[in-house]
Scaffold this motif. Structure first.
Motif, PDB file in Angstrom:
ATOM      1  N   MET A   1       1.017  -1.081  -0.093  1.00  0.00           N
ATOM      2  CA  MET A   1      -0.031  -0.084  -0.022  1.00  0.00           C
ATOM      3  C   MET A   1       0.691   1.277  -0.081  1.00  0.00           C
ATOM      4  SD  MET A   1      -3.296  -0.832   2.519  1.00  0.00           S
ATOM      5  CE  MET A   1      -2.283  -1.306   3.999  1.00  0.00           C
ATOM      6  N   LEU A   2       1.893   1.344   0.933  1.00  0.00           N
ATOM      7  CA  LEU A   2       2.504   2.380   0.954  1.00  0.00           C
ATOM      8  C   LEU A   2       3.873   2.582   0.093  1.00  0.00           C
ATOM      9  CD1 LEU A   2       2.666   2.905   4.940  1.00  0.00           C
ATOM     10  CD2 LEU A   2       1.330   4.104   3.322  1.00  0.00           C
ATOM     11  N   LEU A   3       4.378   1.428  -0.036  1.00  0.00           N
ATOM     12  CA  LEU A   3       5.401   1.335  -0.913  1.00  0.00           C
ATOM     13  C   LEU A   3       5.510  -0.064  -1.700  1.00  0.00           C
ATOM     14  CD1 LEU A   3       9.188   2.282  -0.346  1.00  0.00           C
ATOM     15  CD2 LEU A   3       8.598  -0.313  -0.858  1.00  0.00           C
ATOM     16  N   GLN A   4       5.775  -0.105  -3.118  1.00  0.00           N
ATOM     17  CA  GLN A   4       5.845  -1.207  -3.675  1.00  0.00           C
ATOM     18  C   GLN A   4       7.096  -1.175  -4.782  1.00  0.00           C
ATOM     19  OE1 GLN A   4       2.819  -1.359  -6.936  1.00  0.00           O
ATOM     20  NE2 GLN A   4       3.029  -3.611  -7.002  1.00  0.00           N
ATOM     21  N   SER A   5       7.660  -2.110  -4.319  1.00  0.00           N
ATOM     22  CA  SER A   5       9.436  -2.349  -5.218  1.00  0.00           C
ATOM     23  C   SER A   5       9.090  -3.668  -6.001  1.00  0.00           C
ATOM     24  CB  SER A   5      10.393  -2.393  -4.214  1.00  0.00           C
ATOM     25  OG  SER A   5      10.385  -3.217  -3.306  1.00  0.00           O
ATOM     26  N   GLN A   6       8.937  -3.481  -7.300  1.00  0.00           N
ATOM     27  CA  GLN A   6       9.076  -4.613  -8.048  1.00  0.00           C
ATOM     28  C   GLN A   6       9.767  -4.350  -9.296  1.00  0.00           C
ATOM     29  OE1 GLN A   6       4.962  -5.901  -8.500  1.00  0.00           O
ATOM     30  NE2 GLN A   6       4.613  -4.754  -9.992  1.00  0.00           N
ATOM     31  N   LEU A   7      10.256  -5.141  -9.914  1.00  0.00           N
ATOM     32  CA  LEU A   7      10.989  -5.153 -11.352  1.00  0.00           C
ATOM     33  C   LEU A   7      12.081  -3.954 -10.754  1.00  0.00           C
ATOM     34  CD1 LEU A   7       8.069  -4.793 -13.858  1.00  0.00           C
ATOM     35  CD2 LEU A   7       9.353  -6.918 -13.218  1.00  0.00           C
ATOM     36  N   SER A   8      12.281  -2.683 -11.768  1.00  0.00           N
ATOM     37  CA  SER A   8      13.385  -1.810 -11.355  1.00  0.00           C
ATOM     38  C   SER A   8      12.758  -0.545 -10.545  1.00  0.00           C
ATOM     39  CB  SER A   8      13.949  -1.483 -12.796  1.00  0.00           C
ATOM     40  OG  SER A   8      13.138  -0.980 -13.339  1.00  0.00           O
ATOM     41  N   ASP A   9      11.668  -0.417 -10.202  1.00  0.00           N
ATOM     42  CA  ASP A   9      10.837   0.763  -9.769  1.00  0.00           C
ATOM     43  C   ASP A   9      10.698   0.511  -8.327  1.00  0.00           C
ATOM     44  OD1 ASP A   9      10.820   1.519 -12.450  1.00  0.00           O
ATOM     45  OD2 ASP A   9       8.773   1.837 -12.511  1.00  0.00           O
ATOM     46  N   VAL A  10      10.712   1.881  -7.474  1.00  0.00           N
ATOM     47  CA  VAL A  10      10.243   1.937  -6.324  1.00  0.00           C
ATOM     48  C   VAL A  10       9.242   2.943  -6.246  1.00  0.00           C
ATOM     49  CG1 VAL A  10      10.954   2.580  -3.961  1.00  0.00           C
ATOM     50  CG2 VAL A  10      12.531   1.319  -5.294  1.00  0.00           C
ATOM     51  N   HIS A  11       7.838   2.456  -6.014  1.00  0.00           N
ATOM     52  CA  HIS A  11       6.517   3.052  -6.224  1.00  0.00           C
ATOM     53  C   HIS A  11       6.329   3.737  -4.849  1.00  0.00           C
ATOM     54  CE1 HIS A  11       2.440   3.533  -8.118  1.00  0.00           C
ATOM     55  NE2 HIS A  11       2.871   4.606  -7.473  1.00  0.00           N
ATOM     56  N   LEU A  12       6.289   5.144  -4.670  1.00  0.00           N
ATOM     57  CA  LEU A  12       5.850   5.696  -3.333  1.00  0.00           C
ATOM     58  C   LEU A  12       4.438   6.000  -3.363  1.00  0.00           C
ATOM     59  CD1 LEU A  12       8.765   8.242  -2.690  1.00  0.00           C
ATOM     60  CD2 LEU A  12       8.772   5.871  -2.026  1.00  0.00           C
ATOM     61  N   LEU A  13       3.800   5.649  -2.167  1.00  0.00           N
ATOM     62  CA  LEU A  13       2.397   5.733  -1.845  1.00  0.00           C
ATOM     63  C   LEU A  13       1.619   5.062  -2.937  1.00  0.00           C
ATOM     64  CD1 LEU A  13       2.057   9.143  -0.521  1.00  0.00           C
ATOM     65  CD2 LEU A  13       2.322   7.319   0.736  1.00  0.00           C
ATOM     66  N   ALA A  14       1.788   3.822  -3.283  1.00  0.00           N
ATOM     67  CA  ALA A  14       1.461   2.961  -4.633  1.00  0.00           C
ATOM     68  C   ALA A  14      -0.032   2.845  -4.469  1.00  0.00           C
ATOM     69  CB  ALA A  14       2.213   1.834  -4.715  1.00  0.00           C
ATOM     70  N   ALA A  15      -0.702   2.638  -3.195  1.00  0.00           N
ATOM     71  CA  ALA A  15      -2.023   2.430  -3.204  1.00  0.00           C
ATOM     72  C   ALA A  15      -2.514   2.854  -1.714  1.00  0.00           C
ATOM     73  CB  ALA A  15      -2.401   0.903  -3.340  1.00  0.00           C
TER      74      ALA A  15
END
Length: 103
Positions: A1-15
């Motif tokens: 929800m808050l952070l998603q890291s997969q493949l090569s990205d770090v997604h902040l506030l993903a959901a």
């Protein structure tokens, strides 16, 4: 929800859940050897700090444009469903903390 890291990205506030409109979190660990602290208000990122443990390049995905202080970063956009996302990339050094500020 808050952070998603997969493949090569770090997604902040993903959901971010609607009930968590404002808050902060610290110590989230992302793939690639990154430790993330972040603050948000009204459902939007206000700032983040990212510690690079390994010195790997970072691709940061956000739902709004951000600036990395004191670093030459490049930003591209992508369309995911009906939302524009911003991918900010920059090199890191092991042991250094980077400050990210929402624009």
């Amino acid at each position: 929800m808050l952070l998603q890291s997969q493949l090569s990205d770090v997604h902040l506030l993903a959901a971010l859940p609607a009930a968590w409109r404002t808050g902060h979190v610290s110590g989230l660990v992302a793939r690639g050897g990154f430790v993330v602290d972040m603050d948000w208000r009204d459902g939007k990122l206000t700032k983040a700090r990212v510690l690079s443990r390994t010195g790997a390049p970072l691709r940061l995905r956000t739902n709004q444009p951000v600036q990395v202080k004191d670093v030459a970063a490049t930003t591209t956009t992508s369309q995911v469903y009906d939302q524009t996302q911003y991918v900010t990339s920059f090199p890191t050094k092991a042991g250094k903390t980077y400050e990210i500020v929402a624009q």
